[in-house]
Design a protein around this motif. Structure first.
Motif, PDB file in Angstrom:
ATOM      1  N   GLU A 387     -28.322  -2.831   0.993  1.00 24.22           N
ATOM      2  CA  GLU A 387     -27.718  -2.955  -0.076  1.00 24.22           C
ATOM      3  C   GLU A 387     -28.578  -2.882  -1.567  1.00 24.22           C
ATOM      4  OE1 GLU A 387     -24.090  -2.204  -0.388  1.00 24.22           O
ATOM      5  OE2 GLU A 387     -24.166  -2.173   1.744  1.00 24.22           O
ATOM      6  N   PRO A 388     -27.971  -2.348  -2.633  1.00 21.30           N
ATOM      7  CA  PRO A 388     -28.885  -2.572  -3.745  1.00 21.30           C
ATOM      8  C   PRO A 388     -29.001  -4.149  -4.070  1.00 21.30           C
ATOM      9  CG  PRO A 388     -27.150  -0.782  -4.324  1.00 21.30           C
ATOM     10  CD  PRO A 388     -27.144  -1.507  -2.837  1.00 21.30           C
ATOM     11  N   GLY A 389     -30.077  -4.603  -4.335  1.00 19.00           N
ATOM     12  CA  GLY A 389     -30.248  -5.978  -4.702  1.00 19.00           C
ATOM     13  C   GLY A 389     -30.633  -6.756  -3.434  1.00 19.00           C
ATOM     14  N   ASP A 390     -30.371  -6.287  -2.185  1.00 17.12           N
ATOM     15  CA  ASP A 390     -30.469  -6.970  -0.895  1.00 17.12           C
ATOM     16  C   ASP A 390     -32.016  -7.363  -0.888  1.00 17.12           C
ATOM     17  OD1 ASP A 390     -30.717  -7.876   1.564  1.00 17.12           O
ATOM     18  OD2 ASP A 390     -29.267  -6.416   2.374  1.00 17.12           O
ATOM     19  N   GLU A 391     -32.457  -8.334  -0.929  1.00 13.31           N
ATOM     20  CA  GLU A 391     -33.950  -8.495  -0.705  1.00 13.31           C
ATOM     21  C   GLU A 391     -34.519  -8.858   1.034  1.00 13.31           C
ATOM     22  OE1 GLU A 391     -35.956  -8.298  -3.031  1.00 13.31           O
ATOM     23  OE2 GLU A 391     -34.365  -7.753  -4.604  1.00 13.31           O
ATOM     24  N   THR A 392     -33.445  -8.640   1.849  1.00 17.73           N
ATOM     25  CA  THR A 392     -33.648  -9.150   3.105  1.00 17.73           C
ATOM     26  C   THR A 392     -34.486  -8.250   3.944  1.00 17.73           C
ATOM     27  OG1 THR A 392     -31.740  -8.074   3.854  1.00 17.73           O
ATOM     28  CG2 THR A 392     -31.380 -10.551   3.396  1.00 17.73           C
ATOM     29  N   GLY A 393     -34.789  -6.974   3.271  1.00 19.68           N
ATOM     30  CA  GLY A 393     -35.532  -6.058   4.017  1.00 19.68           C
ATOM     31  C   GLY A 393     -34.813  -5.625   5.300  1.00 19.68           C
ATOM     32  N   THR A 394     -33.673  -5.790   5.355  1.00 21.47           N
ATOM     33  CA  THR A 394     -32.894  -5.347   6.848  1.00 21.47           C
ATOM     34  C   THR A 394     -32.001  -4.248   6.717  1.00 21.47           C
ATOM     35  OG1 THR A 394     -31.090  -6.931   6.298  1.00 21.47           O
ATOM     36  CG2 THR A 394     -33.178  -7.578   7.648  1.00 21.47           C
ATOM     37  N   ALA A 395     -31.709  -3.596   7.559  1.00 20.44           N
ATOM     38  CA  ALA A 395     -30.631  -2.454   7.484  1.00 20.44           C
ATOM     39  C   ALA A 395     -29.872  -2.753   8.822  1.00 20.44           C
ATOM     40  CB  ALA A 395     -31.375  -0.988   7.692  1.00 20.44           C
ATOM     41  N   SER A 396     -28.530  -2.075   8.426  1.00 16.10           N
ATOM     42  CA  SER A 396     -27.616  -2.053   9.454  1.00 16.10           C
ATOM     43  C   SER A 396     -27.562  -0.514  10.377  1.00 16.10           C
ATOM     44  CB  SER A 396     -26.115  -2.002   9.235  1.00 16.10           C
ATOM     45  OG  SER A 396     -25.834  -3.405   8.733  1.00 16.10           O
ATOM     46  N   LEU A 397     -27.920  -0.561  11.797  1.00 17.05           N
ATOM     47  CA  LEU A 397     -27.939   0.436  12.704  1.00 17.05           C
ATOM     48  C   LEU A 397     -26.688   0.486  13.492  1.00 17.05           C
ATOM     49  CD1 LEU A 397     -30.191   2.674  13.187  1.00 17.05           C
ATOM     50  CD2 LEU A 397     -30.940   1.211  15.133  1.00 17.05           C
ATOM     51  N   LEU A 398     -25.894   1.443  13.692  1.00 12.19           N
ATOM     52  CA  LEU A 398     -24.917   1.831  14.427  1.00 12.19           C
ATOM     53  C   LEU A 398     -25.068   3.168  15.364  1.00 12.19           C
ATOM     54  CD1 LEU A 398     -21.891   0.706  14.108  1.00 12.19           C
ATOM     55  CD2 LEU A 398     -21.370   3.018  13.327  1.00 12.19           C
TER      56      LEU A 398
END
Ligand SMILES: NC(=O)C1=CN([C@@H]2O[C@H](COP(=O)(O)OP(=O)(O)OC[C@H]3O[C@@H](n4cnc5c(N)ncnc54)[C@H](O)[C@@H]3O)[C@@H](O)[C@H]2O)C=CC1
Ligand SMILES: N[C@@H](CC=O)C(=O)O
Ligand code: NA
Length: 433
Positions: A387-398
């Motif tokens: 998400e914009p502003g998300d600094e975690t460096g992760t993504a959701s994979l489905l």
């Protein structure tokens, strides 16, 4: 109408809760019609309750209430059991049968746990045992599978057989209620079991699946033979994701016969929105039956609630009463096929796995590789970047798999969980329909 000389049939009612109250009401309100249909008046001679002093529905005559269930069943022609639980329901039904009474019960828990004992006793005594209300409330499904399809070969039974969980999932998806709020409403509306754990943990649906599988496949299937998973781990997030990907979460009961044997399972699953089961709302139930000659059949209606369930009970009472008046007897237990019950991991299904992964190139290939190593192929993949502003460096994979054995799918998920870039497996749901 039966003539004045016809002796009334003595009907005893065990339990005066949600269902029992409505059974008593229908018996008393529709007395003339029921007498005409049964061939003899049906006289409600007593209602066994725990505490006769408790204030009840105004239509229930106080003088019919008794705390002495044992004496009540002994002189009856027909005993209706709607008290639930294993004991004293089982002992009272066996006493009724031994005394020559036909029995009608809505007690799926007892039937799925110890049905053969009741069948055997009824057979020995030459009396009827009917239980339409035990599966999918008002929907005629027991009789069609037990009698109407007795000349066919049923291959598969699939459906929604628990009203409470369907109500809860529906309210979570479209009513904006939390799980707890929806369960409370289902209790208030008379859908839930005395202990709603039986509903939300899938025990009730598993009992119904066992009953249907026994009837469909002429094989003894007990509640313990059913692979069971409830809806307590289904989150609001799962429900929202399901809608986003064109699905709805439903608690399904699936019983199928393969060349190897019989597989019976109950679990939540994603059902495509265009599938008729996706649009079964509230406490309604729907059951699909696939038979060789008949082809596909669909049964739909109110799966829970006092009055709908009482309708199914009364239908059975009239059948049993007709036999008392005219002779004849309903079907016995049919388990001649004695098919092998398959272990849960033999079932074939599809998985949808949602996970949080490191948002960098090559991760998808790594995940796909783990699936391929287990012989599981991917049907669709969807990646939602950070998400914009998300600094975690992760993504959701489905990702959604093609059909595979449950054992391979479970092993695949375990392997994916171990991959370095996979931070978390957020949800694993089967896809059916
Ligand atoms: N509520 C529903 O929508 C449906 C219920 N059923 C089944 O029908 C049965 C009854 O369910 P409900 O009416 O919902 O439950 P309930 O809990 O409302 O009613 C059961 C009644 O039986 C009484 N009872 C229990 N043990 C007793 C005993 N030893 N002596 C005298 N009375 C006793 C309880 O006090 C209670 O009033 C259960 O087996 C349930 O699984 C089946 C289909 C639908
Ligand atoms: N608790 C059950 C009642 C009917 O069988 C359900 O919710 O379906
Ligand atoms: Na039914």
């Amino acid at each position: 109408m039966p003539g004045p000389s016809v002796t009334p049939l003595r009907v005893a009612l065990l339990g005066c809760g949600v269902v029992g109250t409505q059974v008593a009401r229908l018996l008393l309100e529709h007395g003339e019609d029921l007498a005409a249909r049964a061939g003899a008046p049906l006289e409600l001679v007593g209602i066994a309750v725990r505490n006769a002093a408790v204030q009840r529905d105004s239509a229930i005559p106080r003088e019919l209430l008794t705390e002495d269930a044992e004496t009540l069943v002994s002189g009856a022609d027909i005993v209706i059991e709607v008290m639930g639980g294993l004991e004293p329901a089982r002992t009272l039904l066996l006493r009724a049968i031994d005394g020559g009474a036909a029995v009608v019960t809505a007690n799926k828990a007892l039937l799925a746990e110890d049905g053969p004992t009741l069948y055997k006793a009824a057979d020995a005594a030459g009396v009827d045992i009917y239980f339409e209300a035990a599966v999918a409330g008002a929907i005629p499904i027991v009789r069609p599978v037990r009698e109407s399809l007795a000349g066919d070969h049923v291959r598969r039974v699939l459906g929604i057989v628990n009203g409470t969980t369907n109500y809860v999932l529906d309210q979570m998806a479209s009513g904006g209620l939390s799980f707890e709020e929806a369960v409370k409403q289902a209790q208030d509306l008379g859908y839930a079991e005395a202990d709603p754990t039986a509903d939300v943990e899938g025990f009730d649906a598993a009992a119904k699946a066992a009953i249907l599988a026994s009837l469909a496949f002429h094989t003894r299937v007990s509640a313990d033979d059913v692979a069971r998973e409830g809806i307590t781990h289904v989150t609001a997030d799962d429900v929202a994701w399901a809608e986003r990907t064109g699905h709805r979460v439903k608690l399904l009961a699936i019983a199928e016969q393969t060349e190897e044997g019989v597989s019976v399972r109950v679990h939540p699953a994603l059902v495509p929105l265009e599938h008729p089961l996706a649009n079964v709302r509230g406490a309604f139930n729907a059951v699909f039956v696939e038979a060789d000659a008949a082809g596909p059949l669909m049964f739909y209606g109110q799966g829970a609630g006092g009055r709908p369930t009482a309708s199914a009970v009364l239908g059975d009472v009239v059948s049993a009463a007709r036999h008392r008046v005219l002779g004849g007897k309903g079907p016995q237990e049919s388990v001649y096929a004695a098919l092998r019950i398959l272990p849960p991991d033999a079932a074939v299904t599809r998985y949808q796995v949602r996970m949080v992964v490191a948002d960098r190139p090559g991760v998808l290939a790594q995940v796909a590789g783990a699936l391929a190593d287990h012989g599981v192929s991917i049907d669709t993949v969807r990646q939602a970047g950070a998400e914009p502003g998300d600094e975690t460096g992760t993504a959701s994979l489905l990702l959604t798999t093609h059909a595979a054995r449950e054992a391979s799918l479970a092993a695949t998920v375990a392997a994916v969980r171990e991959l370095e870039p996979v931070h978390e497996i957020t949800s694993v749901l089967r896809v059916e329909g």
